[in-house]
Design a protein around this motif. Structure first.
Motif, PDB file in Angstrom:
ATOM      1  N   ILE A   1     -16.331  17.514  24.446  1.00  0.00           N
ATOM      2  CA  ILE A   1     -15.060  17.747  23.751  1.00  0.00           C
ATOM      3  C   ILE A   1     -14.000  16.815  24.310  1.00  0.00           C
ATOM      4  O   ILE A   1     -13.787  16.748  25.509  1.00  0.00           O
ATOM      5  N   GLN A   2     -13.370  16.055  23.450  1.00  0.00           N
ATOM      6  CA  GLN A   2     -12.255  15.221  23.930  1.00  0.00           C
ATOM      7  C   GLN A   2     -11.191  15.093  22.851  1.00  0.00           C
ATOM      8  O   GLN A   2     -11.481  15.249  21.659  1.00  0.00           O
ATOM      9  N   PHE A   3      -9.958  14.824  23.352  1.00  0.00           N
ATOM     10  CA  PHE A   3      -8.832  14.693  22.424  1.00  0.00           C
ATOM     11  C   PHE A   3      -8.468  13.219  22.295  1.00  0.00           C
ATOM     12  O   PHE A   3      -8.303  12.526  23.292  1.00  0.00           O
ATOM     13  N   SER A   4      -8.401  12.721  21.079  1.00  0.00           N
ATOM     14  CA  SER A   4      -7.965  11.327  20.910  1.00  0.00           C
ATOM     15  C   SER A   4      -6.823  11.306  19.921  1.00  0.00           C
ATOM     16  O   SER A   4      -6.753  12.124  19.003  1.00  0.00           O
ATOM     17  N   ILE A   5      -5.902  10.315  20.166  1.00  0.00           N
ATOM     18  CA  ILE A   5      -4.735  10.244  19.282  1.00  0.00           C
ATOM     19  C   ILE A   5      -4.551   8.800  18.829  1.00  0.00           C
ATOM     20  O   ILE A   5      -4.788   7.855  19.598  1.00  0.00           O
ATOM     21  N   ASP A   6      -4.136   8.618  17.631  1.00  0.00           N
ATOM     22  CA  ASP A   6      -3.804   7.307  17.076  1.00  0.00           C
ATOM     23  C   ASP A   6      -2.577   6.800  17.836  1.00  0.00           C
ATOM     24  O   ASP A   6      -1.548   7.475  17.890  1.00  0.00           O
ATOM     25  N   SER A   7      -2.700   5.590  18.453  1.00  0.00           N
ATOM     26  CA  SER A   7      -1.600   5.135  19.319  1.00  0.00           C
ATOM     27  C   SER A   7      -0.304   4.923  18.522  1.00  0.00           C
ATOM     28  O   SER A   7       0.788   5.050  19.044  1.00  0.00           O
ATOM     29  N   ARG A   8      -0.468   4.595  17.251  1.00  0.00           N
ATOM     30  CA  ARG A   8       0.722   4.369  16.406  1.00  0.00           C
ATOM     31  C   ARG A   8       1.489   5.682  16.234  1.00  0.00           C
ATOM     32  O   ARG A   8       2.709   5.746  16.348  1.00  0.00           O
ATOM     33  N   ILE A   9       0.698   6.717  16.003  1.00  0.00           N
ATOM     34  CA  ILE A   9       1.321   8.025  15.818  1.00  0.00           C
ATOM     35  C   ILE A   9       1.928   8.514  17.132  1.00  0.00           C
ATOM     36  O   ILE A   9       3.025   9.049  17.159  1.00  0.00           O
ATOM     37  N   GLU A  10       1.218   8.173  18.219  1.00  0.00           N
ATOM     38  CA  GLU A  10       1.734   8.584  19.522  1.00  0.00           C
ATOM     39  C   GLU A  10       3.129   7.996  19.765  1.00  0.00           C
ATOM     40  O   GLU A  10       4.050   8.673  20.191  1.00  0.00           O
ATOM     41  N   GLN A  11       3.256   6.684  19.423  1.00  0.00           N
ATOM     42  CA  GLN A  11       4.558   6.032  19.602  1.00  0.00           C
ATOM     43  C   GLN A  11       5.624   6.689  18.740  1.00  0.00           C
ATOM     44  O   GLN A  11       6.767   6.866  19.171  1.00  0.00           O
ATOM     45  N   THR A  12       5.242   7.029  17.543  1.00  0.00           N
ATOM     46  CA  THR A  12       6.208   7.667  16.646  1.00  0.00           C
ATOM     47  C   THR A  12       6.691   8.977  17.254  1.00  0.00           C
ATOM     48  O   THR A  12       7.877   9.283  17.229  1.00  0.00           O
ATOM     49  N   ILE A  13       5.733   9.692  17.825  1.00  0.00           N
ATOM     50  CA  ILE A  13       6.113  10.972  18.420  1.00  0.00           C
ATOM     51  C   ILE A  13       7.112  10.740  19.552  1.00  0.00           C
ATOM     52  O   ILE A  13       8.153  11.378  19.616  1.00  0.00           O
ATOM     53  N   TYR A  14       6.792   9.747  20.404  1.00  0.00           N
ATOM     54  CA  TYR A  14       7.707   9.494  21.527  1.00  0.00           C
ATOM     55  C   TYR A  14       9.083   9.079  21.042  1.00  0.00           C
ATOM     56  O   TYR A  14      10.094   9.542  21.544  1.00  0.00           O
ATOM     57  N   SER A  15       9.094   8.161  20.034  1.00  0.00           N
ATOM     58  CA  SER A  15      10.406   7.697  19.594  1.00  0.00           C
ATOM     59  C   SER A  15      11.177   8.826  18.922  1.00  0.00           C
ATOM     60  O   SER A  15      12.395   8.896  19.018  1.00  0.00           O
ATOM     61  N   CYS A  16      10.436   9.734  18.260  1.00  0.00           N
ATOM     62  CA  CYS A  16      11.103  10.895  17.664  1.00  0.00           C
ATOM     63  C   CYS A  16      11.753  11.732  18.756  1.00  0.00           C
ATOM     64  O   CYS A  16      12.884  12.183  18.622  1.00  0.00           O
ATOM     65  N   ILE A  17      11.010  11.876  19.852  1.00  0.00           N
ATOM     66  CA  ILE A  17      11.540  12.688  20.947  1.00  0.00           C
ATOM     67  C   ILE A  17      12.795  12.041  21.529  1.00  0.00           C
ATOM     68  O   ILE A  17      13.795  12.691  21.767  1.00  0.00           O
ATOM     69  N   LEU A  18      12.726  10.663  21.674  1.00  0.00           N
ATOM     70  CA  LEU A  18      13.888   9.961  22.243  1.00  0.00           C
ATOM     71  C   LEU A  18      15.110  10.079  21.340  1.00  0.00           C
ATOM     72  O   LEU A  18      16.235  10.167  21.804  1.00  0.00           O
ATOM     73  N   ASP A  19      14.849  10.063  20.031  1.00  0.00           N
ATOM     74  CA  ASP A  19      15.960  10.101  19.081  1.00  0.00           C
ATOM     75  C   ASP A  19      16.612  11.473  18.965  1.00  0.00           C
ATOM     76  O   ASP A  19      17.666  11.613  18.354  1.00  0.00           O
ATOM     77  N   ILE A  20      15.946  12.445  19.532  1.00  0.00           N
ATOM     78  CA  ILE A  20      16.532  13.780  19.452  1.00  0.00           C
ATOM     79  C   ILE A  20      17.895  13.779  20.137  1.00  0.00           C
ATOM     80  O   ILE A  20      18.839  14.389  19.668  1.00  0.00           O
ATOM     81  N   GLY A  21      18.027  12.970  21.205  1.00  0.00           N
ATOM     82  CA  GLY A  21      19.303  12.925  21.898  1.00  0.00           C
ATOM     83  C   GLY A  21      19.120  12.419  23.301  1.00  0.00           C
ATOM     84  O   GLY A  21      18.005  12.148  23.724  1.00  0.00           O
ATOM     85  N   VAL A  22      20.231  12.176  24.004  1.00  0.00           N
ATOM     86  CA  VAL A  22      20.152  11.739  25.383  1.00  0.00           C
ATOM     87  C   VAL A  22      21.003  12.656  26.243  1.00  0.00           C
ATOM     88  O   VAL A  22      21.954  13.265  25.762  1.00  0.00           O
ATOM     89  N   ILE A  23      20.598  12.709  27.485  1.00  0.00           N
ATOM     90  CA  ILE A  23      21.434  13.441  28.433  1.00  0.00           C
ATOM     91  C   ILE A  23      22.492  12.466  28.893  1.00  0.00           C
ATOM     92  O   ILE A  23      22.194  11.372  29.356  1.00  0.00           O
ATOM     93  N   ASN A  24      23.718  12.776  28.722  1.00  0.00           N
ATOM     94  CA  ASN A  24      24.785  11.838  29.004  1.00  0.00           C
ATOM     95  C   ASN A  24      25.962  12.563  29.613  1.00  0.00           C
ATOM     96  O   ASN A  24      26.155  13.748  29.377  1.00  0.00           O
ATOM     97  N   SER A  25      26.749  11.764  30.406  1.00  0.00           N
ATOM     98  CA  SER A  25      27.987  12.354  30.897  1.00  0.00           C
ATOM     99  C   SER A  25      29.132  11.706  30.139  1.00  0.00           C
ATOM    100  O   SER A  25      28.948  10.730  29.430  1.00  0.00           O
ATOM    101  N   ASN A  26      30.293  12.209  30.312  1.00  0.00           N
ATOM    102  CA  ASN A  26      31.443  11.666  29.614  1.00  0.00           C
ATOM    103  C   ASN A  26      32.191  10.699  30.524  1.00  0.00           C
ATOM    104  O   ASN A  26      33.342  10.397  30.318  1.00  0.00           O
ATOM    105  N   GLU A  27      31.469  10.173  31.524  1.00  0.00           N
ATOM    106  CA  GLU A  27      32.119   9.350  32.517  1.00  0.00           C
ATOM    107  C   GLU A  27      31.739   7.894  32.280  1.00  0.00           C
ATOM    108  O   GLU A  27      30.554   7.550  32.271  1.00  0.00           O
ATOM    109  N   ILE A  28      32.724   7.011  32.128  1.00  0.00           N
ATOM    110  CA  ILE A  28      32.443   5.596  31.895  1.00  0.00           C
ATOM    111  C   ILE A  28      32.133   4.922  33.229  1.00  0.00           C
ATOM    112  O   ILE A  28      32.780   5.192  34.229  1.00  0.00           O
ATOM    113  N   SER A  29      31.125   4.043  33.202  1.00  0.00           N
ATOM    114  CA  SER A  29      30.810   3.279  34.403  1.00  0.00           C
ATOM    115  C   SER A  29      31.506   1.930  34.310  1.00  0.00           C
ATOM    116  O   SER A  29      31.220   1.134  33.408  1.00  0.00           O
TER     117      SER A  29
END
Lengths: 63, 402
Positions: free
Chosen positions: B46-74
């Motif tokens: 038994i093994q799990f395999s994922i289409d790498s293209r779909i994997e990237q989409t999932i990651y980018s979807c996760i990134l686009d959900i939002g970022v942890i940010n402060s209101n402090e300018i550097s």
């Protein structure tokens, strides 16, 4: 021949025997000829943009 | 199994129900008493395999959900956005952008920090007689998306350093340099002089073969009055102000002064052609120093004529009889030389004029070759133009040495 380079890099040459100041682009393309008898020295005042020429006629001309 | 039992019971067949009772009882007992293993099976098949293209989409979807940010300018991470190719003219508005970044290095999405930014404008070469405050205008606009737009207007031409500060500290790439220009004349429209002054003679305001003319920071006109062996100074309207020098070879005396230049200190530097030396004067015409003697060695001259100052304050001199350019520091110490007699690229035949453009290129009048040559700041040949003739863009006969 007198020479002056303006702030944009255009080159002005006081060409005594051509009776005029020749103006060239920074790459040396001919732009204009300003008539003046026997010019030798040339400058442009950066504030007023006046073109000032002296020459063998023993006078100063301001354009 | 229970379903099956219920199904049987609805069929209302007592005999069958009774006969099945024993079977169901034993089955239920087994189910009750059995200890169920609920851990997952570990099977190598038994093994799990994922289409790498779909994997990237999932990651980018996760990134686009939002970022942890402060209101402090550097301060260190904020960027300046400017079109380096734009021409900046005096008294004309120009703008640049600031992109604010948080401490985490993410672009800020909101504004609200407009008042924390300050702009400081500093003229690069400050002249003594100019006021401290130039009253240049600037204002900053909050674009409410983490970006800010600065509009500025500078009143005088020249090189400026623009400091962009957040809470008094320079942001990344601050300060940056700008060149402010005057609106360029259209040379094709220049026809007749608006003012002419001077005549042949030896009195103040008269000339005998003036060779060079320059202006100083006050707009005064300075003329090398060659055969009167003096320098004359006029105001911008041609009114005589002063004169210095006389024929001779002592300090402050001349024998055919030719080229003149001023440096950032306001000093007047003169090529004293027939004395084969350069003399340096203060802005009032008082002798400061001299350098050079007759010869063809480094730092020696044979009829120095054209002279100019580069952006480092170095003094560049053409020599009519040595067919070369020499470069000196602002005190007159020899740095380098280039050129030799000839007509090939980079060679010279009686040069008598020199200028430096804003890139640092050295432009030389190569008189007897009827051409202009352009060199880089190290004296390497770049290009040439001209040629003998009286057509447009060509130069008429060489004018003989006098």
């Amino acid at each position: 021949m007198g020479i002056h380079v303006d702030l944009e890099g255009n080159i002005l040459i006081a060409d005594r025997n051509n009776n005029g100041v020749q103006v060239f682009s920074p790459n040396g393309e001919y732009i204009a000829h300003i008539r003046e008898a026997t010019p030798v020295g040339i400058t442009i005042d950066p504030k007023t943009q006046n073109i000032i020429v002296c020459g063998n006629e023993n006078k100063i001309s301001i354009f | 199994m229970i379903e099956k039992a219920l199904c049987l019971s609805t069929q209302n067949d007592d005999m069958r129900l009774l006969s099945m009772k024993k079977l169901y009882e034993s089955r239920l007992n087994y189910l009750i008493n059995n200890i169920w293993r609920i851990e997952p099976c570990h099977l190598s098949l038994i093994q799990f395999s994922i289409d790498s293209r779909i994997e990237q989409t999932i990651y980018s979807c996760i990134l686009d959900i939002g970022v942890i940010n402060s209101n402090e300018i550097s301060t260190k991470k904020c960027l300046i956005l400017i079109n380096k190719k734009q021409k900046i003219f005096k008294d004309e508005e120009f703008k640049f952008g600031i992109i604010s970044y948080s401490r985490e290095g993410n672009p800020m999405r909101n504004g609200g920090h407009k008042n924390n930014f300050t702009i400081k404008i500093e003229r690069e070469l400050k002249l003594d007689d100019e006021n401290e405050e130039e009253n240049n205008e600037w204002n900053i606009m909050d674009l409410n998306n983490g970006r800010y737009e600065v509009k500025m207007k500078i009143k005088e031409e020249g090189k400026y350093l623009i400091f962009v500060q957040f809470n008094e500290l320079d942001i990344h790439s601050s300060p940056f340099e700008i060149q402010v220009c005057s609106k360029q004349r259209n040379y094709q429209e220049v026809l007749h002089p608006k003012l002419i002054f001077g005549s042949n003679g030896i009195k103040n305001g008269q000339f005998k073969n003036p060779r060079s003319v320059i202006t100083n920071s006050k707009g005064n006109i300075i003329v090398s009055d060659s055969e009167n062996h003096r320098i004359q100074v006029f105001d911008s309207q041609g009114q005589f102000i002063s004169t210095f020098g006389e024929k001779g070879d002592g300090n402050g005396q001349f024998y055919g002064p030719y080229g003149i230049a001023t440096n950032s200190k306001g000093n007047i530097i003169v090529s004293d052609e027939n004395n084969n030396r350069i003399q340096i004067f203060d802005s009032e015409g008082n002798f400061i120093s001299k350098f050079g003697s007759e010869g063809d060695g480094n730092g020696q001259f044979n009829h120095p004529n054209g002279i100019t100052i580069d952006s480092n304050g170095n003094i560049l001199v053409t020599e009519w009889e040595n067919h070369r350019i020499q470069i000196f520091d602002s005190e007159g110490k020899f740095i380098s030389k280039f050129g030799e007699k000839g007509s090939r690229n980079g060679q010279l035949n009686h040069p008598n004029g020199i200028a430096v453009n804003s890139k640092g290129d050295i432009i030389v009048v190569d008189q007897h070759n009827h051409r202009i040559q352009i060199f880089d700041s190290n004296g390497q040949f770049i290009s040439k133009f001209g040629g003998q003739g009286n057509a447009k863009g060509r130069f008429h006969y060489p004018w003989e040495y006098m």
